[in-house]
Scaffold this motif. Structure first.
Motif, PDB file in Angstrom:
ATOM      1  N   TYR A  80       1.143   1.364   5.094  1.00 24.56           N
ATOM      2  CA  TYR A  80       0.101   0.772   4.693  1.00 24.56           C
ATOM      3  C   TYR A  80      -0.285  -0.669   5.408  1.00 24.56           C
ATOM      4  O   TYR A  80      -1.301  -0.811   5.947  1.00 24.56           O
ATOM      5  CB  TYR A  80       0.002   0.690   3.264  1.00 24.56           C
ATOM      6  CG  TYR A  80      -1.358   0.117   2.703  1.00 24.56           C
ATOM      7  CD1 TYR A  80      -2.451   1.093   2.570  1.00 24.56           C
ATOM      8  CD2 TYR A  80      -1.404  -1.143   2.514  1.00 24.56           C
ATOM      9  CE1 TYR A  80      -3.513   0.661   2.087  1.00 24.56           C
ATOM     10  CE2 TYR A  80      -2.981  -1.574   2.113  1.00 24.56           C
ATOM     11  CZ  TYR A  80      -3.781  -0.941   1.704  1.00 24.56           C
ATOM     12  OH  TYR A  80      -5.021  -1.425   1.267  1.00 24.56           O
ATOM     13  N   SER A  84      -3.332  -1.830   8.201  1.00 24.16           N
ATOM     14  CA  SER A  84      -4.152  -2.664   7.604  1.00 24.16           C
ATOM     15  C   SER A  84      -3.986  -4.070   8.189  1.00 24.16           C
ATOM     16  O   SER A  84      -4.623  -4.960   7.717  1.00 24.16           O
ATOM     17  CB  SER A  84      -3.614  -3.040   6.127  1.00 24.16           C
ATOM     18  OG  SER A  84      -3.747  -1.656   5.354  1.00 24.16           O
ATOM     19  N   GLY A  87      -7.571  -5.459   8.676  1.00 27.48           N
ATOM     20  CA  GLY A  87      -8.591  -5.548   7.272  1.00 27.48           C
ATOM     21  C   GLY A  87      -8.277  -4.241   6.541  1.00 27.48           C
ATOM     22  O   GLY A  87      -7.011  -4.108   6.069  1.00 27.48           O
ATOM     23  N   SER A  88      -9.048  -3.105   6.504  1.00 26.69           N
ATOM     24  CA  SER A  88      -8.997  -2.275   5.512  1.00 26.69           C
ATOM     25  C   SER A  88      -7.983  -1.204   6.416  1.00 26.69           C
ATOM     26  O   SER A  88      -7.715  -1.247   7.569  1.00 26.69           O
ATOM     27  CB  SER A  88     -10.272  -1.720   5.117  1.00 26.69           C
ATOM     28  OG  SER A  88     -10.968  -1.206   6.276  1.00 26.69           O
ATOM     29  N   PHE A  89      -7.359  -0.329   5.640  1.00 26.40           N
ATOM     30  CA  PHE A  89      -6.346   0.648   5.885  1.00 26.40           C
ATOM     31  C   PHE A  89      -6.995   1.544   6.778  1.00 26.40           C
ATOM     32  O   PHE A  89      -8.134   2.178   6.647  1.00 26.40           O
ATOM     33  CB  PHE A  89      -5.577   1.285   4.882  1.00 26.40           C
ATOM     34  CG  PHE A  89      -4.591   2.248   5.484  1.00 26.40           C
ATOM     35  CD1 PHE A  89      -3.553   1.839   5.947  1.00 26.40           C
ATOM     36  CD2 PHE A  89      -5.029   3.671   5.379  1.00 26.40           C
ATOM     37  CE1 PHE A  89      -2.383   2.825   6.539  1.00 26.40           C
ATOM     38  CE2 PHE A  89      -3.950   4.686   5.962  1.00 26.40           C
ATOM     39  CZ  PHE A  89      -2.913   4.286   6.403  1.00 26.40           C
ATOM     40  N   ASP A  90      -6.383   1.786   8.136  1.00 27.78           N
ATOM     41  CA  ASP A  90      -6.817   2.637   9.108  1.00 27.78           C
ATOM     42  C   ASP A  90      -5.773   3.576   9.520  1.00 27.78           C
ATOM     43  O   ASP A  90      -4.843   2.980  10.368  1.00 27.78           O
ATOM     44  CB  ASP A  90      -7.512   2.013  10.590  1.00 27.78           C
ATOM     45  CG  ASP A  90      -8.408   3.065  11.202  1.00 27.78           C
ATOM     46  OD1 ASP A  90      -7.981   4.207  11.351  1.00 27.78           O
ATOM     47  OD2 ASP A  90      -9.016   2.745  12.249  1.00 27.78           O
ATOM     48  N   THR A 232      -3.857   3.990  -4.853  1.00 23.40           N
ATOM     49  CA  THR A 232      -5.215   3.878  -4.130  1.00 23.40           C
ATOM     50  C   THR A 232      -4.327   3.941  -2.675  1.00 23.40           C
ATOM     51  O   THR A 232      -4.927   4.851  -1.684  1.00 23.40           O
ATOM     52  CB  THR A 232      -6.194   2.798  -4.073  1.00 23.40           C
ATOM     53  OG1 THR A 232      -6.671   3.309  -5.586  1.00 23.40           O
ATOM     54  CG2 THR A 232      -7.187   3.102  -3.115  1.00 23.40           C
ATOM     55  N   ARG A 233      -3.448   2.998  -2.286  1.00 21.02           N
ATOM     56  CA  ARG A 233      -2.685   3.088  -1.175  1.00 21.02           C
ATOM     57  C   ARG A 233      -1.949   4.134  -0.915  1.00 21.02           C
ATOM     58  O   ARG A 233      -1.964   4.484   0.543  1.00 21.02           O
ATOM     59  CB  ARG A 233      -1.941   1.792  -1.224  1.00 21.02           C
ATOM     60  CG  ARG A 233      -2.658   0.329  -1.232  1.00 21.02           C
ATOM     61  CD  ARG A 233      -1.576  -0.851  -1.189  1.00 21.02           C
ATOM     62  NE  ARG A 233      -2.215  -2.200  -1.485  1.00 21.02           N
ATOM     63  CZ  ARG A 233      -1.555  -3.401  -1.208  1.00 21.02           C
ATOM     64  NH1 ARG A 233      -0.464  -3.263  -1.054  1.00 21.02           N
ATOM     65  NH2 ARG A 233      -2.325  -4.587  -1.248  1.00 21.02           N
ATOM     66  N   LEU A 236      -4.418   6.650   0.584  1.00 19.71           N
ATOM     67  CA  LEU A 236      -4.876   6.617   1.618  1.00 19.71           C
ATOM     68  C   LEU A 236      -3.949   6.875   2.619  1.00 19.71           C
ATOM     69  O   LEU A 236      -4.167   7.695   3.609  1.00 19.71           O
ATOM     70  CB  LEU A 236      -5.291   4.982   1.789  1.00 19.71           C
ATOM     71  CG  LEU A 236      -6.348   4.658   1.253  1.00 19.71           C
ATOM     72  CD1 LEU A 236      -6.543   3.053   1.185  1.00 19.71           C
ATOM     73  CD2 LEU A 236      -7.582   5.384   1.939  1.00 19.71           C
TER      74      LEU A 236
END
Length: 485
Positions: A80, A84, A87-90, A232-233, A236
């Motif tokens: 994670y 990240s 920024g947001s997780f990709d 949530t992580r 993802l």
């Protein structure tokens, strides 16, 4: 599951825990990923002993869950964070090697695999992650092979643990490495199935939910909010994991094959074909003052000096020399391969020409290290090969070779140069070396262009796979008797 079960299970790992509330908060730390960072192989060994020693119901089940969740959560945290950074997780920005690390971790918690095999996989996982942190460009297969090699002393220690030995005796496992390899073979399709791995990932989430629900009342007030953020992580990463598995199925199969081969090799290196006689074969680490230490000095291919010092490539060399040539069609190589050279040059071999590669029965015939026909004809026996090309006995056992023909009018871009001197044992002060100095050639065969031949015998005293793997080892029977010829 009762809260008392969690308390007793946590106590198995941390005897300082004195209350259910302390146990709940200890497990809460596990879920936040702050328990695994400094874990050592020795801790894994101790924990496997605990897991085997406790009962198979109640406390034993919860202890096993904690053991699994601790490593799983920390592994997911690494992924994670890697995805990240901007920024947001990709998931696309996560290092492919980290996804492979997660695969190894998930395989290591599959319920139907035994505690000992899980312990082996955990040890390899720790070594793999350790290697990932020190390099970013080495090929995954090379890293995994190195992780297995680094893990073997710890796996030996695991199998010598008192509780593990009792377990092995009860199962009738006289040759545990062979049995571990057999377990992997039996479960091969199950453990490499993306559906299976995703099912286990989901099982980890369910177990975390179950323990959190039981312990929530004893945790800080904001724990539920934090736990929802954690879930949530985890989800993802799970979505990215699913896509990664579809793209890496073949590579996963190859890594499992690497492990099976390594376990079988180690079994052959530990046990002679003499009933009831267990032997240790020193082909790397020989302790000072032991018989193995003295015998290693007599091996004919070992010398006392470093004549062909290995290249130590810096970033400028890799960028301005190696990477620039790679852009022009030369083979992709990393720093590890560069260090096997004393000096390295790019070159073009024009056909007609024939190249040779010495292998053992478990080697990939389409590997990267080759020699010219002239060099191959200079090699009169196995010791000659090890001496001239600095091939360590724990790298390859020889016995066979393959050839590659470059037809007239065709050409092949390669890296070439004298092989660097290699230490017999990097972990001790036994100053003996494989000399090297003869030209080696590195490239990756493209079989759509050049066909690699079938395997042929070197006739370097090769008889069969087991004897071949044992040849050139220094054999010391643990009972003190002389090894049988």
């Amino acid at each position: 599951m009762e809260m008392n079960d969690l308390y007793k299970a946590v106590r198995a790992f941390n005897s300082q825990i004195q209350s259910a509330k302390e146990a709940a908060n200890w497990f809460w730390g596990v879920l936040q990923g702050d328990f695994n960072e400094d874990q050592t192989p020795s801790q894994v060994i101790a924990n496997v002993g605990i897991s085997i020693a406790v009962s198979t119901t109640g406390v034993g089940v919860i202890a096993a869950w904690i053991l699994d969740l601790r490593d799983f959560i920390a592994c997911v945290y690494h992924i994670y964070e890697d995805g990240s950074k901007e920024g947001s997780f990709d998931f696309k920005k996560v290092s492919p090697i980290l996804w492979i690390g997660l695969v190894i971790m998930v395989i290591g918690v599959i319920p139907f695999l035994g505690d000992v095999l899980k312990g082996v996989l955990r040890i390899i996982y720790l070594q793999f992650i350790k290697l990932i942190k020190t390099t970013s460009k080495t090929a995954t297969r090379i890293l995994f092979r190195k992780a297995i090699e680094n893990s073997m002393p710890y796996i030996d220690e695991l199998l010598a643990h008192e509780q593990v030995k009792k377990f092995l005796k009860a199962k009738g496992w006289v040759r545990p490495y062979k049995e571990l390899a057999r377990e992997l073979k039996l479960n091969y399709k199950k453990i490499t199935s993306p559906d299976q791995l995703l099912t286990v990932y989901d099982l980890m989430l369910q177990r975390a939910d179950k323990i959190f629900t039981k312990s929530e009342a004893l945790l800080p007030k904001n724990a539920k909010t934090q736990y929802q953020a954690l879930k949530t992580r985890l989800k993802l990463v799970r979505d990215g994991f699913e896509i990664s598995l579809k793209n890496n199925t073949q590579q996963l199969n190859e890594l499992i094959e690497e492990l099976i081969i390594a376990l079988e090799k180690h079994d052959n290196a530990l046990y002679k074909a003499v009933s009831g006689k267990m032997s240790t074969h020193y082909y790397g680490k020989a302790l000072k003052g032991t018989k193995a230490w003295e015998e290693a000095k007599k091996l004919p291919f070992l010398k006392k000096e470093i004549k062909f010092k290995a290249l130590e490539p810096n970033k400028n060399f890799m960028k301005n020399v190696i990477e620039e040539k790679i852009k022009k069609g030369y083979p992709e190589i990393d720093e590890g391969i560069v260090r096997t050279f004393h000096t390295i040059n790019n070159g073009i071999i024009k056909g007609p020409a024939k190249l040779y590669r010495v292998i053992d029965p478990s080697s990939n015939p389409s590997g990267m290290f080759w020699v010219t026909e002239d060099v191959f004809k200079q090699l009169k026996n196995r010791n000659d090969w090890r001496d001239k090309l600095a091939v360590k006995v724990d790298w390859s056992a020889n016995g066979q070779y393959v050839t590659l023909d470059i037809p007239a009018g065709k050409e092949l871009k390669v890296w070439r140069g004298p092989a660097a001197t290699q230490p017999f044992d990097e972990s001790s002060d036994l100053k003996l070396f494989y000399q090297g100095g003869t030209e080696q050639i590195v490239f990756k065969p493209n079989e759509t262009t050049f066909k690699v031949s079938n395997r042929k015998e070197t006739n370097w005293e090769y008889v069969d796979n087991e004897k071949q793997l044992l040849t050139d080892r220094v054999i010391i029977n643990l009972d003190g008797s002389e090894p049988r010829k």
